[in-house]
Design a protein around this motif. Structure first.
Motif, mmCIF file in Angstrom:
data_model
loop_
_atom_site.group_PDB
_atom_site.id
_atom_site.type_symbol
_atom_site.label_atom_id
_atom_site.label_comp_id
_atom_site.label_asym_id
_atom_site.label_seq_id
_atom_site.Cartn_x
_atom_site.Cartn_y
_atom_site.Cartn_z
ATOM 1 N N VAL A 131 -13.919 8.162 -1.657
ATOM 2 C CA VAL A 131 -14.960 8.998 -2.246
ATOM 3 C C VAL A 131 -16.059 9.256 -1.223
ATOM 4 C CG1 VAL A 131 -16.856 8.946 -3.924
ATOM 5 C CG2 VAL A 131 -14.532 8.427 -4.647
ATOM 6 N N ASN A 150 -1.130 -0.742 1.968
ATOM 7 C CA ASN A 150 -2.579 -0.573 2.118
ATOM 8 C C ASN A 150 -3.263 -1.934 2.005
ATOM 9 O OD1 ASN A 150 -5.232 0.432 -0.044
ATOM 10 N ND2 ASN A 150 -5.217 0.707 2.169
ATOM 11 N N GLY A 151 -4.185 -2.172 2.970
ATOM 12 C CA GLY A 151 -4.966 -3.409 2.943
ATOM 13 C C GLY A 151 -4.564 -4.352 4.052
ATOM 14 N N GLN A 159 -6.087 13.371 -4.629
ATOM 15 C CA GLN A 159 -6.075 12.247 -5.578
ATOM 16 C C GLN A 159 -6.998 12.491 -6.770
ATOM 17 O OE1 GLN A 159 -8.160 8.470 -5.283
ATOM 18 N NE2 GLN A 159 -6.188 7.415 -5.266
ATOM 19 N N MET A 203 -1.522 2.850 5.135
ATOM 20 C CA MET A 203 -2.720 3.590 4.729
ATOM 21 C C MET A 203 -3.953 2.777 5.102
ATOM 22 S SD MET A 203 -3.978 4.476 0.871
ATOM 23 C CE MET A 203 -3.044 5.962 0.596
ATOM 24 N N ARG A 239 -4.228 -6.038 -2.918
ATOM 25 C CA ARG A 239 -5.290 -6.890 -3.475
ATOM 26 C C ARG A 239 -5.304 -6.736 -4.997
ATOM 27 N NH1 ARG A 239 -8.174 -4.589 1.096
ATOM 28 N NH2 ARG A 239 -8.563 -6.220 2.644
ATOM 29 N N ASN A 242 -4.963 7.671 -9.152
ATOM 30 C CA ASN A 242 -5.703 6.489 -8.720
ATOM 31 C C ASN A 242 -5.564 5.402 -9.785
ATOM 32 O OD1 ASN A 242 -7.635 4.511 -8.264
ATOM 33 N ND2 ASN A 242 -9.189 5.937 -7.522
ATOM 34 N N PRO A 270 -10.750 12.537 -1.198
ATOM 35 C CA PRO A 270 -11.400 11.559 -2.068
ATOM 36 C C PRO A 270 -10.870 11.729 -3.497
ATOM 37 C CG PRO A 270 -13.010 12.832 -0.799
ATOM 38 C CD PRO A 270 -11.689 13.495 -0.602
ATOM 39 N N GLN A 326 -15.961 10.178 1.649
ATOM 40 C CA GLN A 326 -15.694 9.767 3.024
ATOM 41 C C GLN A 326 -14.393 10.319 3.597
ATOM 42 O OE1 GLN A 326 -18.212 7.004 4.859
ATOM 43 N NE2 GLN A 326 -18.691 8.970 3.947
ATOM 44 N N VAL A 336 -17.003 -1.603 -1.652
ATOM 45 C CA VAL A 336 -15.928 -0.626 -1.671
ATOM 46 C C VAL A 336 -16.260 0.332 -2.803
ATOM 47 C CG1 VAL A 336 -13.470 -0.275 -2.008
ATOM 48 C CG2 VAL A 336 -14.284 -2.285 -0.802
ATOM 49 N N ALA A 372 -6.711 6.943 3.890
ATOM 50 C CA ALA A 372 -6.796 6.625 2.459
ATOM 51 C C ALA A 372 -7.716 7.589 1.720
ATOM 52 C CB ALA A 372 -7.327 5.204 2.298
ATOM 53 N N PRO A 373 -7.537 7.669 0.396
ATOM 54 C CA PRO A 373 -8.537 8.391 -0.396
ATOM 55 C C PRO A 373 -9.839 7.604 -0.371
ATOM 56 C CG PRO A 373 -6.973 7.249 -1.838
ATOM 57 C CD PRO A 373 -6.475 7.074 -0.438
ATOM 58 N N LEU A 415 -12.555 4.174 8.794
ATOM 59 C CA LEU A 415 -13.966 4.587 8.762
ATOM 60 C C LEU A 415 -14.748 3.981 9.923
ATOM 61 C CD1 LEU A 415 -14.994 4.297 5.000
ATOM 62 C CD2 LEU A 415 -14.545 6.366 6.307
ATOM 63 N N ALA A 421 -8.289 2.563 5.041
ATOM 64 C CA ALA A 421 -9.583 3.069 4.557
ATOM 65 C C ALA A 421 -10.685 2.571 5.495
ATOM 66 C CB ALA A 421 -9.832 2.620 3.122
ATOM 67 N N GLU A 422 -11.093 1.325 5.335
ATOM 68 C CA GLU A 422 -12.227 0.843 6.139
ATOM 69 C C GLU A 422 -11.903 0.808 7.633
ATOM 70 O OE1 GLU A 422 -14.015 -2.696 4.175
ATOM 71 O OE2 GLU A 422 -15.473 -1.131 3.748
HETATM 72 C C1 LIG Z 1 -15.890 4.220 1.050
HETATM 73 C C2 LIG Z 1 -14.630 3.985 0.271
HETATM 74 C C3 LIG Z 1 -14.267 4.863 -0.731
HETATM 75 C C4 LIG Z 1 -13.075 4.666 -1.444
HETATM 76 N N1 LIG Z 1 -12.687 5.593 -2.369
HETATM 77 C C5 LIG Z 1 -11.446 5.500 -2.943
HETATM 78 C C6 LIG Z 1 -10.919 6.549 -3.732
HETATM 79 O O1 LIG Z 1 -11.538 7.601 -3.909
HETATM 80 N N2 LIG Z 1 -9.682 6.374 -4.282
HETATM 81 C C7 LIG Z 1 -8.938 5.243 -4.083
HETATM 82 O O2 LIG Z 1 -7.809 5.140 -4.578
HETATM 83 N N3 LIG Z 1 -9.416 4.244 -3.310
HETATM 84 C C8 LIG Z 1 -10.627 4.362 -2.728
HETATM 85 N N4 LIG Z 1 -11.074 3.379 -1.882
HETATM 86 C C9 LIG Z 1 -10.188 2.233 -1.623
HETATM 87 C C10 LIG Z 1 -9.322 2.520 -0.395
HETATM 88 O O3 LIG Z 1 -8.560 3.689 -0.537
HETATM 89 C C11 LIG Z 1 -8.400 1.340 -0.084
HETATM 90 O O4 LIG Z 1 -7.482 1.177 -1.116
HETATM 91 C C12 LIG Z 1 -9.159 0.031 0.107
HETATM 92 O O5 LIG Z 1 -10.359 0.201 0.809
HETATM 93 C C13 LIG Z 1 -8.280 -0.977 0.872
HETATM 94 O O6 LIG Z 1 -7.908 -0.440 2.115
HETATM 95 P P1 LIG Z 1 -8.546 -0.978 3.502
HETATM 96 O O7 LIG Z 1 -8.278 -2.456 3.526
HETATM 97 O O8 LIG Z 1 -7.839 -0.225 4.570
HETATM 98 O O9 LIG Z 1 -10.024 -0.699 3.436
HETATM 99 C C14 LIG Z 1 -12.256 3.547 -1.180
HETATM 100 C C15 LIG Z 1 -12.639 2.661 -0.166
HETATM 101 C C16 LIG Z 1 -13.799 2.865 0.560
HETATM 102 C C17 LIG Z 1 -14.160 1.908 1.652
#
Ligand SMILES: Cc1cc2nc3c(=O)[nH]c(=O)nc-3n(C[C@H](O)[C@H](O)[C@H](O)COP(=O)(O)O)c2cc1C
Length: 473
Positions: free
Chosen positions: A53, A246-247, A115, A268, A213, A141, A75, A55, A451, A50-51, A274, A270-271
């Motif tokens: 910031v 995603n999610g 992004q 996709m 979400r 975004n 990011p 990270q 987040v 995922a995008p 990470l 994110a967490e």
């Molecule tokens: C540290 C961090 C930075 C994020 N930065 C962005 C971002 O730059 N652009 C974006 O669209 N979403 C961003 N998100 C949201 C994630 O891309 C993702 O939509 C959200 O965390 C849900 O996915 P997950 O359940 O896999 O964590 C960020 C999430 C985290 C944890």
């Protein structure tokens, strides 16, 4: 506590979407691949970073691809700053397009999506033109729920500004030579969600990512993502353009289930990514091994040196959890050997805090947490010295883990990558705390933003994290 292996209940079926008519997309002035042809051209990637910031930076993307990711997003960048002649350093600092850099260069960093957050079609087009040739698509975004996005009028705060969304996506679809795509959140109702997704599609988006979400679901209030809503969007748009889910995918265990249950072409993360960059490994370890062979020779050698940490045989195709010291060493090996691009020390620190979280969560070696908090020096310290301070921290963690193995605190034969089945069979379903693993948030009535989608809030949260009372979560 070390996490036990998570599972998610199956979502209920959703209402039919066949009644909704999709408006046609505008015609581009450029000949470019659209929808599924575009998706085919980049190898139909299913496993997506995922995008994020500060990270999803280049070094983390390389690590994630090494462990099976097949597409990554940068990011989020601010289109207004990125494209602006009066802020020339912003774009350079965010995205290194110098000739030696691997950023956005095949095969090291492709396929790649860049992004942006934007609220002006001309500024966004100017920014996007700067990354053509170094990515496969640009993404809008529409999901950032943070206060800074509200103030800046971007991200999820455009969810009510449908005309603006149309003007921006259709402008880039028409005038940019590469595809434009979008990442959105859902509305509380399914009807509104479907109308919104179809609006984004008919504006010209060639791929849609649905974060299941609503805008208000963030940080400790994030809760479950709605797979049924993702499924409904996939049913609505999936024949015309690829849809990513995603999610609600905290670990490798949910990756294939998510695609199956939502009908999307990819997932996709994110967490999940990470906290465990091996989240896609059980699905695509072979792809990761192939990718490794394409990396520059000095990076491969540095990665080989990290493997000396692992003792005994391990299942290279199915391993899902690996020692944090190994993953952190791999990451730092990449950071050190990337030509030209310097990784932000704040990004390094935030990654290490997440990788080693399970150790501190069991109240062990709390002094090392402080060591990490202090590592990285200041701006006056040369870059490679700052990176070395992080390596010193990882080396210290390695010694601690070895001592824990020797005195029986950690189970014998655990200092190697483990499969899900091994965790269930040999470790009573509990992933050893020495291993990177999913982090399940505790729901709280207090809206603590964790987040982060902008640098300011990311920095604030990291500072909080560094001073957080261990074990609180
Ligand atoms: C540290 C961090 C930075 C994020 N930065 C962005 C971002 O730059 N652009 C974006 O669209 N979403 C961003 N998100 C949201 C994630 O891309 C993702 O939509 C959200 O965390 C849900 O996915 P997950 O359940 O896999 O964590 C960020 C999430 C985290 C944890």
């Amino acid at each position: 506590m070390a996490a036990s292996v998570p599972s998610q209940p199956a979502p209920p079926p959703v209402a039919s979407t066949s009644a909704i008519q999709l408006e046609p997309q505008p015609v581009s002035e450029h000949q470019k691949l659209e929808g599924h042809e575009f998706w085919d051209s980049i190898g139909r990637p299913k496993y997506v970073v995922a995008p994020m910031v500060d990270q999803s930076e280049l070094a983390w993307r390389v690590l994630s691809r090494l462990h099976g990711a097949t597409l990554a997003y940068t990011p989020m960048f601010h289109a207004g700053l990125f494209g602006s002649a009066s802020h020339p350093r912003y774009a350079e600092e965010q995205f290194d397009t110098s000739p030696e850099s691997l950023e956005g260069v095949a095969p090291y960093d492709r396929p790649l999506v860049v992004q942006f957050c934007a609220n002006d079609k001309d500024l966004w087009l100017a920014a996007a033109k700067k990354v053509v040739g170094r990515c496969d698509a640009v993404d809008l975004n529409l999901g950032c729920p943070q206060g800074i996005a509200k103030k800046g009028r971007y991200g999820a705060f455009l969810m009510e500004e449908w005309d603006l969304i149309r003007s921006m996506i259709s402008h880039l679809h028409t005038h940019l030579t590469i595809p434009v795509i979008a990442k959105l959140r859902v509305f509380p109702t399914l009807d509104r969600t479907l109308a919104y997704a179809s609006h984004v599609f008919s504006s010209g988006a060639q791929l849609v990512t649905i974060h299941g979400r609503v805008r208000e679901a963030k940080g400790r209030l994030a809760g479950f993502a709605s797979w049924p809503k993702i499924k409904a969007v996939s049913e609505l748009l999936g024949e015309r353009v690829p849809v990513l889910a995603n999610g609600g995918v905290p670990s490798a265990e949910e990756v294939e289930d998510c695609m199956e249950q939502t009908g999307t072409v990819g997932v996709m993360s994110a967490e999940g990514n990470l906290y465990n960059p091996m989240i896609f490994s059980p699905s695509n370890a072979a792809g990761g091994r192939e990718y490794r062979l394409c990396l520059p020779a000095d990076m491969q050698a540095a990665l080989d040196a990290c493997d000396a940490q692992l003792v005994g045989e391990w299942d290279r195709d199915n391993a899902a959890y690996a020692p944090s010291t190994w993953l952190a060493s791999q990451y730092l090996a990449i950071v050190r050997t990337l030509p030209s691009t310097q990784t932000s020390p704040s990004a390094i620190k935030a990654h290490l805090f997440k990788l080693f979280r399970p150790i501190w969560a069991t109240q062990r070696h709390l002094d090392t947490r402080e060591m990490l908090g202090k590592a990285g020096g200041g701006r006056q310290v040369p870059y490679l010295e700052r990176v070395q301070q992080y390596q010193d921290f990882v080396d210290e963690m390695y010694k601690k883990v070895q001592a824990d193995l020797a005195d029986g605190s950690l189970p014998p034969n655990s200092h190697r990558p483990l499969t899900h089945e091994e965790v269930v069979r040999d470790f009573a379903g509990v992933i050893p705390y020495s291993h990177a693993q999913p982090y399940m948030r505790v729901m709280s009535a207090e809206p603590v933003a964790e987040v982060q989608e902008d640098k300011e809030s990311a920095k604030r949260a990291r500072e909080e994290e560094e001073t957080e009372v261990v074990g609180k979560a």
